[in-house]
Design a protein around this motif. Sequence first.
Motif, PDB file in Angstrom:
ATOM      1  N   GLY A   1      49.852  32.124  52.709  1.00 56.33           N
ATOM      2  CA  GLY A   1      49.050  32.063  51.600  1.00 56.33           C
ATOM      3  C   GLY A   1      47.501  32.698  51.261  1.00 56.33           C
ATOM      4  N   THR A   2      47.113  33.555  52.096  1.00 56.31           N
ATOM      5  CA  THR A   2      45.979  34.394  52.074  1.00 56.31           C
ATOM      6  C   THR A   2      46.326  36.017  52.470  1.00 56.31           C
ATOM      7  OG1 THR A   2      45.495  34.114  54.344  1.00 56.31           O
ATOM      8  CG2 THR A   2      44.483  32.516  53.019  1.00 56.31           C
ATOM      9  N   SER A   3      45.508  36.690  51.856  1.00 55.16           N
ATOM     10  CA  SER A   3      45.637  38.090  52.028  1.00 55.16           C
ATOM     11  C   SER A   3      44.604  38.624  53.313  1.00 55.16           C
ATOM     12  CB  SER A   3      45.269  38.707  50.756  1.00 55.16           C
ATOM     13  OG  SER A   3      43.758  38.768  50.546  1.00 55.16           O
ATOM     14  N   MET A   4      44.689  39.914  53.285  1.00 57.99           N
ATOM     15  CA  MET A   4      43.480  40.548  54.172  1.00 57.99           C
ATOM     16  C   MET A   4      42.110  40.793  53.716  1.00 57.99           C
ATOM     17  SD  MET A   4      45.036  40.585  57.126  1.00 57.99           S
ATOM     18  CE  MET A   4      44.119  41.699  58.143  1.00 57.99           C
ATOM     19  N   ASN A   5      42.034  40.498  52.520  1.00 55.36           N
ATOM     20  CA  ASN A   5      40.878  40.787  51.758  1.00 55.36           C
ATOM     21  C   ASN A   5      39.678  40.178  52.577  1.00 55.36           C
ATOM     22  OD1 ASN A   5      39.146  41.765  49.767  1.00 55.36           O
ATOM     23  ND2 ASN A   5      39.229  39.998  48.586  1.00 55.36           N
ATOM     24  N   GLY A   6      38.570  40.908  52.937  1.00 54.40           N
ATOM     25  CA  GLY A   6      37.339  40.516  53.765  1.00 54.40           C
ATOM     26  C   GLY A   6      37.702  40.303  55.030  1.00 54.40           C
ATOM     27  N   MET A   7      38.827  40.563  55.720  1.00 44.69           N
ATOM     28  CA  MET A   7      39.112  40.337  57.233  1.00 44.69           C
ATOM     29  C   MET A   7      38.323  41.627  57.896  1.00 44.69           C
ATOM     30  SD  MET A   7      40.494  37.731  58.237  1.00 44.69           S
ATOM     31  CE  MET A   7      40.990  38.414  59.853  1.00 44.69           C
ATOM     32  N   THR A   8      37.547  41.289  59.050  1.00 38.46           N
ATOM     33  CA  THR A   8      37.013  42.236  59.837  1.00 38.46           C
ATOM     34  C   THR A   8      37.546  42.121  61.294  1.00 38.46           C
ATOM     35  OG1 THR A   8      35.015  40.922  60.327  1.00 38.46           O
ATOM     36  CG2 THR A   8      35.070  42.553  58.276  1.00 38.46           C
TER      37      THR A   8
ATOM     38  N   VAL B   1      53.593  56.688  50.623  1.00 35.50           N
ATOM     39  CA  VAL B   1      53.017  57.792  49.910  1.00 35.50           C
ATOM     40  C   VAL B   1      52.879  57.662  48.255  1.00 35.50           C
ATOM     41  CG1 VAL B   1      53.987  59.486  51.528  1.00 35.50           C
ATOM     42  CG2 VAL B   1      55.339  58.815  49.692  1.00 35.50           C
ATOM     43  N   THR B   2      53.396  56.270  47.944  1.00 32.38           N
ATOM     44  CA  THR B   2      53.409  55.899  46.418  1.00 32.38           C
ATOM     45  C   THR B   2      52.706  54.786  46.020  1.00 32.38           C
ATOM     46  OG1 THR B   2      55.427  54.920  46.716  1.00 32.38           O
ATOM     47  CG2 THR B   2      55.715  57.136  46.203  1.00 32.38           C
ATOM     48  N   ALA B   3      52.561  53.676  46.761  1.00 29.39           N
ATOM     49  CA  ALA B   3      51.991  52.667  46.487  1.00 29.39           C
ATOM     50  C   ALA B   3      50.724  52.409  47.148  1.00 29.39           C
ATOM     51  CB  ALA B   3      52.856  51.257  46.754  1.00 29.39           C
ATOM     52  N   GLY B   4      50.746  53.101  48.399  1.00 35.25           N
ATOM     53  CA  GLY B   4      49.349  53.166  49.112  1.00 35.25           C
ATOM     54  C   GLY B   4      49.051  51.907  49.678  1.00 35.25           C
ATOM     55  N   PHE B   5      47.679  51.516  50.098  1.00 30.61           N
ATOM     56  CA  PHE B   5      47.498  50.371  50.980  1.00 30.61           C
ATOM     57  C   PHE B   5      46.445  49.481  50.351  1.00 30.61           C
ATOM     58  CE2 PHE B   5      48.469  53.882  53.738  1.00 30.61           C
ATOM     59  CZ  PHE B   5      49.482  53.447  54.695  1.00 30.61           C
ATOM     60  N   ALA B   6      46.563  48.071  50.483  1.00 30.71           N
ATOM     61  CA  ALA B   6      45.753  47.414  49.810  1.00 30.71           C
ATOM     62  C   ALA B   6      45.485  46.229  50.783  1.00 30.71           C
ATOM     63  CB  ALA B   6      45.914  46.719  48.457  1.00 30.71           C
ATOM     64  N   THR B   7      44.420  45.630  50.838  1.00 32.99           N
ATOM     65  CA  THR B   7      43.994  44.418  51.321  1.00 32.99           C
ATOM     66  C   THR B   7      43.777  43.113  50.477  1.00 32.99           C
ATOM     67  OG1 THR B   7      41.628  44.771  51.162  1.00 32.99           O
ATOM     68  CG2 THR B   7      42.858  45.789  53.249  1.00 32.99           C
ATOM     69  N   GLY B   8      43.758  43.405  49.152  1.00 30.19           N
ATOM     70  CA  GLY B   8      43.570  42.275  48.315  1.00 30.19           C
ATOM     71  C   GLY B   8      44.878  42.171  47.544  1.00 30.19           C
ATOM     72  N   ILE B   9      44.884  41.082  46.737  1.00 28.61           N
ATOM     73  CA  ILE B   9      46.182  40.891  45.757  1.00 28.61           C
ATOM     74  C   ILE B   9      46.108  41.371  44.580  1.00 28.61           C
ATOM     75  CG2 ILE B   9      47.283  38.830  44.736  1.00 28.61           C
ATOM     76  CD1 ILE B   9      45.962  36.911  46.702  1.00 28.61           C
ATOM     77  N   ASN B  10      47.164  42.103  44.367  1.00 29.29           N
ATOM     78  CA  ASN B  10      47.348  42.962  43.249  1.00 29.29           C
ATOM     79  C   ASN B  10      48.791  42.636  42.310  1.00 29.29           C
ATOM     80  OD1 ASN B  10      47.110  44.809  41.131  1.00 29.29           O
ATOM     81  ND2 ASN B  10      47.600  46.785  42.248  1.00 29.29           N
ATOM     82  N   GLY B  11      48.673  41.906  41.228  1.00 28.00           N
ATOM     83  CA  GLY B  11      49.895  41.717  40.738  1.00 28.00           C
ATOM     84  C   GLY B  11      50.166  42.486  39.402  1.00 28.00           C
ATOM     85  N   ASN B  12      49.334  43.600  39.428  1.00 28.95           N
ATOM     86  CA  ASN B  12      49.799  44.897  38.295  1.00 28.95           C
ATOM     87  C   ASN B  12      50.244  46.126  38.915  1.00 28.95           C
ATOM     88  OD1 ASN B  12      49.957  46.091  36.160  1.00 28.95           O
ATOM     89  ND2 ASN B  12      47.691  46.332  35.714  1.00 28.95           N
ATOM     90  N   VAL B  13      51.669  46.194  38.585  1.00 33.92           N
ATOM     91  CA  VAL B  13      52.266  47.371  39.248  1.00 33.92           C
ATOM     92  C   VAL B  13      51.979  48.469  38.600  1.00 33.92           C
ATOM     93  CG1 VAL B  13      54.236  45.994  40.136  1.00 33.92           C
ATOM     94  CG2 VAL B  13      54.485  46.860  37.886  1.00 33.92           C
ATOM     95  N   PHE B  14      51.248  48.590  37.465  1.00 32.37           N
ATOM     96  CA  PHE B  14      50.899  49.677  36.712  1.00 32.37           C
ATOM     97  C   PHE B  14      49.573  50.228  37.067  1.00 32.37           C
ATOM     98  CE2 PHE B  14      54.200  47.621  34.319  1.00 32.37           C
ATOM     99  CZ  PHE B  14      55.174  48.604  34.164  1.00 32.37           C
ATOM    100  N   SER B  15      48.693  49.490  37.827  1.00 31.25           N
ATOM    101  CA  SER B  15      47.514  49.897  38.185  1.00 31.25           C
ATOM    102  C   SER B  15      46.890  49.386  39.585  1.00 31.25           C
ATOM    103  CB  SER B  15      46.403  49.280  37.202  1.00 31.25           C
ATOM    104  OG  SER B  15      45.180  49.584  37.399  1.00 31.25           O
TER     105      SER B  15
END
Length: 368
Positions: free
Chosen positions: A114-121, A292-306
């Motif tokens: 239920g959580t993401s890696m946003n803010g994890m250190t 190589v196309t979608a990259g990496f992210a630590t937070g939640i992103n529900g928009n596939v176009f941005s």
Amino acid sequence: MTATTQIRGRSALTRGKLPGWSRWAVLAAALVLGAALSSLIGFSLVGWILFAAVLFVIGWPVTVGLVEGRRKGVDALVSALIVAAFIVALLPLLSVIWTVLGKGIPGLTANFLGTSMNGMTGAQDNRAVREGTAVLGGAYHAILGSILITVWATVISVPIGLLTAVYLVEYGQGRTLSRAITFFVDVMTGIPSIVAGLFAAALFGLILGPGFKAGIVGAIALSVLMIPTVVRSAEEMLRIVPNELREAAYALGVRKWRTILKVVIPTAISGIASGVTLAISRVIGETAPLIVTAGFATGINGNVFSGWMQSLPAYIYTQILTPTSPTNPGPSEQRAWAAALILIVLVMLLNLVARLIARLFAPKTSGR
């Protein structure tokens, strides 16, 4: 007939045949001798199983050949080799499943799902290891990203693949364009996945500028891998539709496009749906094109176009390659194994859905 005659008759019928328990006796002897041979070089479970398997494959056919004759012995040898080959092919699968279950289940917590890696250190991972507390950080953003990217890849691939298959079967028979399409589909089936990723990245780099990464770019890359599979599976399913059904529709004055839409495709929909589902399960675990196309992210992103978007394969890759805490990689490894288990469960569910669809939409026959 007297009792003595019955006993003699049964003896004549069973003479020269091994009793039913003989196979288990040979297996028990192979296990004992395998354990003894394995102990000579340092006992291990794998060595014991290998020695026992080789001894049984040799010992059982020899025993059968000595008692029941050469023909039965050769038959027993071939049967033993077939069973041994099946077990050898099954062992890696069982080993993978056992390893992923053993290491992934402890990481499947409500926090992880239920959580993401946003803010994890790394400090939080160090504290979890030092104090023995629960590992924080999850893969919700990666699960959401994988689902969104795969859905968009399916939306792109299925219409293109299905229409291409319809053209190859219904319109393009014997034409140069049809042969060219078949050739290129065969070539695309074998291209490395990283090539599809580089193609999508280069395409969007030309349109929107170099370095542009988003979920839709990953979906395009996955669609390049999905389209050949969809085309091939749909083409085969359309070809097995009996021509008599088409001719019956034409005899009633139905136009060709309507015959395809109302007769041919509904008849083949079971196999087409199964092929599409299997194509989805094939690409959902691709790593290289999504990196190589979608990259990496630590937070939640529900928009596939941005914006960059995380996926489960890329999440596993980053957690293993670059742990959140380099000095304590244990929590990152736990997250990676839990994500791998989720990915395997998703693939398994997709295969089960394919079988269910094939059964539900299969043409009904009079015997069913």
